[in-house]
Design a protein around this motif. Structure first.
Motif, mmCIF file in Angstrom:
data_model
loop_
_atom_site.group_PDB
_atom_site.id
_atom_site.type_symbol
_atom_site.label_atom_id
_atom_site.label_comp_id
_atom_site.label_asym_id
_atom_site.label_seq_id
_atom_site.Cartn_x
_atom_site.Cartn_y
_atom_site.Cartn_z
ATOM 1 N N LYS A 9 -2.227 14.804 -5.486
ATOM 2 C CA LYS A 9 -0.775 14.775 -5.674
ATOM 3 C C LYS A 9 -0.115 13.922 -4.599
ATOM 4 N N GLY A 10 -0.602 14.084 -3.371
ATOM 5 C CA GLY A 10 -0.024 13.324 -2.270
ATOM 6 C C GLY A 10 -0.274 11.837 -2.387
ATOM 7 N N ILE A 11 -1.496 11.446 -2.703
ATOM 8 C CA ILE A 11 -1.842 10.023 -2.725
ATOM 9 C C ILE A 11 -1.181 9.324 -3.902
ATOM 10 N N GLY A 194 -5.557 -5.492 5.893
ATOM 11 C CA GLY A 194 -4.241 -5.989 6.243
ATOM 12 C C GLY A 194 -3.097 -5.143 5.706
ATOM 13 N N LEU A 195 -3.362 -3.861 5.500
ATOM 14 C CA LEU A 195 -2.337 -2.961 4.980
ATOM 15 C C LEU A 195 -1.382 -2.530 6.084
ATOM 16 N N ASP A 196 -0.225 -2.046 5.695
ATOM 17 C CA ASP A 196 0.715 -1.523 6.678
ATOM 18 C C ASP A 196 0.180 -0.204 7.233
ATOM 19 N N LYS A 197 0.714 0.194 8.366
ATOM 20 C CA LYS A 197 0.206 1.375 9.060
ATOM 21 C C LYS A 197 0.319 2.639 8.209
ATOM 22 N N ALA A 198 1.409 2.747 7.444
ATOM 23 C CA ALA A 198 1.596 3.945 6.620
ATOM 24 C C ALA A 198 0.500 4.068 5.572
ATOM 25 N N SER A 199 0.154 2.954 4.923
ATOM 26 C CA SER A 199 -0.896 2.985 3.900
ATOM 27 C C SER A 199 -2.248 3.289 4.522
ATOM 28 N N ILE A 200 -2.509 2.706 5.694
ATOM 29 C CA ILE A 200 -3.772 2.981 6.384
ATOM 30 C C ILE A 200 -3.866 4.451 6.729
ATOM 31 N N ARG A 201 -2.772 5.030 7.204
ATOM 32 C CA ARG A 201 -2.760 6.435 7.574
ATOM 33 C C ARG A 201 -3.034 7.333 6.362
ATOM 34 N N ARG A 202 -2.388 7.035 5.235
ATOM 35 C CA ARG A 202 -2.567 7.830 4.027
ATOM 36 C C ARG A 202 -4.006 7.773 3.542
ATOM 37 N N LEU A 203 -4.564 6.574 3.520
ATOM 38 C CA LEU A 203 -5.927 6.422 3.016
ATOM 39 C C LEU A 203 -6.952 6.954 4.006
ATOM 40 N N TYR A 204 -6.662 6.864 5.285
ATOM 41 C CA TYR A 204 -7.553 7.466 6.280
ATOM 42 C C TYR A 204 -7.637 8.971 6.069
ATOM 43 N N ASN A 205 -6.491 9.609 5.837
ATOM 44 C CA ASN A 205 -6.480 11.051 5.583
ATOM 45 C C ASN A 205 -7.241 11.389 4.307
#
Length: 302
Positions: A9-11, A194-205
């Motif tokens: 749901k979050g992603i 080369g993604l923005d920090k927010a996208s990297i954070r979401r996908l890292y989680n």
């Protein structure tokens, strides 16, 4: 452990634009991405109030706008557990006709199957009785039919999230060593996108929590390896991010409403994120019994 349906749901919400690019490449030029999206989870609850919450599936309903000014509603249904459900196609049809009847809004639907039970991977609901026939066909995506390499080659952040889930199918019986290699490989690739920090954070989680290590020591080892790869401070995990979010929002409102109201807000927000009651109690600095009472009151007021 964060439940997979919560993660999905979050992603989907966080990567809604990438979701549309992935599943609707032939129509994306018609969508006014600049207007953003409106998520209609409360509407979905009204439409299907009898949905069995014990089943691990993730439903999202959101609104986008076309460039001609029209609204378009998107229904996303993710099957997480892959439990046998011979009525799944009918339920998808139920969503469709109830939305159409209640809001007069046509819907495009996507079902994402993250399991291996092919017998239940429906894409059509059909009924035929005495010369009256109805066929409802919706888009389905069977994760098992796509290799991790193919999903990665899409160069789409949501495709990468699907890769994480696809690898989990192969890793169900893997040991922690293989899981470590897989997770670190995905992380290294993520950092080259080369993604923005927010996208990297979401996908890292998503990488971190979608498949768990069996041994806590390996989880800590993974976090150490992440720290070495990123050459920075230890990244904030999903639960820590939730804690920071609710604390910040709770404190802002708590100044005006008092400490008790702040704690109630913390409980509600963490409860909606799917955290266990014991964790919520620790975060809010309350007893489990107090947390249960707040949640019961909240559910009754909904």
């Amino acid at each position: 452990m964060i439940r997979r349906d919560i993660l999905w749901k979050g992603i989907i919400e966080e990567l809604a634009e990438d979701f549309l690019y992935f599943f609707f490449p032939g129509h994306i030029h018609l969508i006014d991405i600049g207007r953003g999206f409106e998520f209609l989870d409360k509407d979905l609850e009204k439409i299907m109030p009898e949905a069995d919450t014990r089943q691990r599936h993730a439903d999202k309903l959101f609104k986008a706008w076309l460039k001609d000014g029209q609204e378009q509603w998107f229904l996303v249904h993710v099957e997480v557990q892959g439990y046998p459900d011979g009525q799944f196609a009918y339920r998808m049809f139920q969503y469709y006709y109830r939305i159409l009847d209640r809001y007069n809004k046509p819907v495009t639907a996507v079902a994402i199957y993250t399991d291996t039970r092919r017998a239940y991977h429906a894409d059509t609901y059909r009924v035929d009785f005495f010369n009256t026939e109805l066929t409802y066909r919706f888009q389905s995506f069977v994760l098992l039919d796509h290799t991790p390499q193919k999903l990665r080659s899409s160069n789409n952040p949501f495709g990468f999230a699907l890769e994480v889930a696809r690898r989990a199918l192969d890793e169900r019986k893997s040991d922690d060593d293989r899981l470590m290699v897989s997770k670190l490989d995905m992380l290294r690739h993520l950092l080259t996108r080369g993604l923005d920090k927010a996208s990297i954070r979401r996908l890292y989680n998503f990488i971190t929590y979608y498949t768990a290590f069996q041994n806590l020591e390996n989880k800590l080892k993974f976090e150490d390896e992440v720290q070495k790869i990123t050459k920075s401070r230890k990244p904030m995990g999903l639960e820590e991010a939730i804690l920071q979010e609710v604390k910040e929002q709770g404190i802002e409102q708590g100044i005006e409403r008092g400490i008790e109201q702040e704690k109630r807000l913390v409980v509600i927000r963490t409860y909606e994120k799917g955290l266990p009651l014991t964790d919520i109690a620790q975060i809010a600095e309350l007893s489990v019994e107090q947390v249960e009472q707040i949640i019961q009151t909240y559910e009754a007021e909904k």
